[in-house]
Write a protein that holds these residues in place. Structure first.
Motif, PDB file in Angstrom:
ATOM      1  N   VAL A 284      19.365   2.958  -0.136  1.00 19.71           N
ATOM      2  CA  VAL A 284      17.999   2.430  -0.180  1.00 19.71           C
ATOM      3  C   VAL A 284      17.760   1.836  -1.550  1.00 19.71           C
ATOM      4  CG1 VAL A 284      15.547   3.003   0.027  1.00 19.71           C
ATOM      5  CG2 VAL A 284      17.229   4.175   1.464  1.00 19.71           C
ATOM      6  N   SER A 285      17.320   0.573  -1.592  1.00 17.80           N
ATOM      7  CA  SER A 285      17.055  -0.104  -2.859  1.00 17.80           C
ATOM      8  C   SER A 285      15.695   0.316  -3.395  1.00 17.80           C
ATOM      9  CB  SER A 285      17.093  -1.622  -2.656  1.00 17.80           C
ATOM     10  OG  SER A 285      16.714  -2.292  -3.845  1.00 17.80           O
ATOM     11  N   LEU A 286      15.650   0.656  -4.690  1.00 15.77           N
ATOM     12  CA  LEU A 286      14.395   1.064  -5.331  1.00 15.77           C
ATOM     13  C   LEU A 286      14.105   0.172  -6.527  1.00 15.77           C
ATOM     14  CD1 LEU A 286      14.958   4.893  -5.062  1.00 15.77           C
ATOM     15  CD2 LEU A 286      13.255   3.564  -3.835  1.00 15.77           C
ATOM     16  N   GLY A 287      14.057  -1.118  -6.272  1.00 13.83           N
ATOM     17  CA  GLY A 287      13.753  -2.046  -7.338  1.00 13.83           C
ATOM     18  C   GLY A 287      14.997  -2.717  -7.873  1.00 13.83           C
ATOM     19  N   GLU A 288      14.821  -3.446  -8.968  1.00 15.49           N
ATOM     20  CA  GLU A 288      15.870  -4.326  -9.463  1.00 15.49           C
ATOM     21  C   GLU A 288      17.091  -3.584  -9.973  1.00 15.49           C
ATOM     22  OE1 GLU A 288      16.276  -8.290 -12.300  1.00 15.49           O
ATOM     23  OE2 GLU A 288      14.622  -6.897 -12.599  1.00 15.49           O
ATOM     24  N   TYR A 289      16.907  -2.407 -10.577  1.00 11.52           N
ATOM     25  CA  TYR A 289      18.030  -1.768 -11.250  1.00 11.52           C
ATOM     26  C   TYR A 289      18.444  -0.420 -10.668  1.00 11.52           C
ATOM     27  CZ  TYR A 289      16.940  -5.270 -14.745  1.00 11.52           C
ATOM     28  OH  TYR A 289      16.689  -6.460 -15.378  1.00 11.52           O
TER      29      TYR A 289
END
Length: 440
Positions: free
Chosen positions: A372-377
């Protein structure tokens, strides 16, 4: 010479387009004729829709024209939506297409097949909740994501231009459903809303005025994943300033608020419904085929539908057996992009058997975990579940790199490594000379 075997694929999502591309590349022997049908003109990887909605993706770089892909990889593309299957005559009908002015583009089309593969994905399931259809946005298509982003930018412009104080609901985004889509959108919005405000909107205080609220009926966010991953994701969201509300069942959606079953009202200018999954309603009983309670086509382990060996279903619209699920009690393959990719690869390897009408090898889902992606970094998730008999939790920059690699694998299946490498380099240069967020 005998006529080529006609393979028709309905749905150009992650599985359908990859399969059409692979089969098209192999069709030079004139043994097969490949046709892809989709109601949209362009393809985008569905897990990227939250980035389009938040404004952090440049569509000019990521959108793929079906007509161009068909030309490059030797298959046919037909624009239109599936409306019926005639199993006796072995043909499908697709609806007429009209443009924005109401003028006819293509009439009703009838397409014959020898093998039909249905891969039309899934939609959100509102469970009949009052007000969702009228007042909540969904992220089911590229058009939905574009519409949400425009409303987001307009909300910021409206707040900047008005002289009176902000109303309680203004610049508040309520996301209903804390699965992967809801969590990823919440994290992405934290960055992009502040980027939008930074472009001269000095009358809006991002820390005071902007707010993202994530609402989940289950006791935790990311309910399909482990407690450890859920806890890590929630901590990251809270650190970003996202308000997380769990054990909260939505009773009603109104134009400027969400009403919970316990009477709590949550003011919001933008409301996104990201809870529940079902296959499109028109699939229920189409062609006399068996479907389950969420409209998924019932298939055997060979991915053939239960009542017709010439019709297959893959991806989110298929209820594919997964005997290893639920601690050995049985289940179905989860609606994930990795499942669609695996099923497309499996059918590709079975084409010769299909043409010769030989027994097909069973498909076995391999669970490689979830990210799951949680923003850019940052990202969080589990990896290698199907390889080591358990799961290995990953988070931070390493998890983010793994998340990006999943998309690169999809691109490789469509374009090959040379084009993907050149496009990646081009985008790295492009991002340094353009706005980090879309402003229109």
């Amino acid at each position: 010479m005998s006529s080529p075997h006609r393979i028709v694929i309905v749905g150009g999502g992650a599985g359908g387009l990859e399969l059409a591309t692979k089969l098209g590349d192999d069709s030079g022997s004139n043994k097969t004729s490949i046709t892809l049908v989709d109601k949209n003109r362009t393809h985008i990887w569905k897990p990227k829709l939250h980035e389009v909605a938040a404004g952090s993706m440049d569509l000019a770089d990521q959108e793929l024209d079906y007509i161009a892909q068909a030309h490059w990889h030797h298959f046919k593309f037909r624009l239109g939506e599936l409306i019926s299957i005639d199993r006796e005559r072995k043909q499908i009908q697709i609806a007429p297409v009209v443009d924005e002015a109401g003028e006819l583009v293509t009439p009703i089309q009838t397409i014959p097949y020898d093998t039909l593969i249905i891969s039309i994905g899934s939609l959100t399931n509102d469970f009949g909740t009052e007000g969702v259809a009228q007042y909540a946005q969904r992220l089911e298509s590229l058009a939905d994501a574009k519409r949400f982003h425009l409303r987001l930018v307009n909300a910021c412009l409206r707040a900047q231009a008005q002289s009176e104080p902000l109303a309680p609901h203004q610049l508040k985004v309520a996301i209903i459903g804390a699965g992967a889509t809801g969590v990823e959108l919440a994290a992405e919005l934290h960055r992009t809303t502040r980027a939008i405000i930074s472009f001269g909107m000095d009358r809006v205080d991002p820390e005071k005025d902007l707010k993202v609220i994530l609402i989940e009926a289950a006791p935790k966010i990311l309910p399909a994943l482990s407690d450890r991953i859920s806890t890590a994701a929630q901590k990251l969201l809270l650190d970003l300033g996202v308000e997380v509300i769990t054990n909260a069942k939505v009773q009603k959606v109104l134009p400027d608020k969400v009403l919970l079953s316990d009477g709590v009202e949550i003011p919001a200018e933008l409301i996104v419904w990201a809870a529940g999954v079902k296959a499109p309603d028109f699939l229920k009983g189409i062609g006399g085929l068996e479907t389950n309670h969420v409209n998924q086509l019932l298939v055997l382990s060979s991915l053939q539908t239960t009542l017709d060996q010439n019709i297959f279903a893959i991806g989110d619209c298929a209820a594919c057996p997964w005997p290893e699920a639920n601690n050995g009690k049985g289940g179905i393959v989860p609606p994930r992009a990795q499942a669609a990719h695996q099923q497309a690869t499996h059918i590709y390897k079975q084409v010769n058997r299909i043409m010769r009408q030989e027994p097909l090898k069973p498909y076995a889902y391999r669970d490689f975990g979830s990210l799951v992606s949680l923003g850019e970094y940052s990202s969080v998730g589990s990896m290698m579940g199907g390889l080591i008999g358990g799961s290995l939790m990953v988070e931070g920059l390493f998890a983010k790199c793994m998340y990006i690699s999943l998309y690169k694998m999809h691109q490789l299946a469509l374009h090959g490594w040379v084009k993907v490498a050149l496009d990646t380099l081009s985008r790295l240069i492009h991002r340094r000379t353009h706005s980090i967020v879309k402003l229109h």
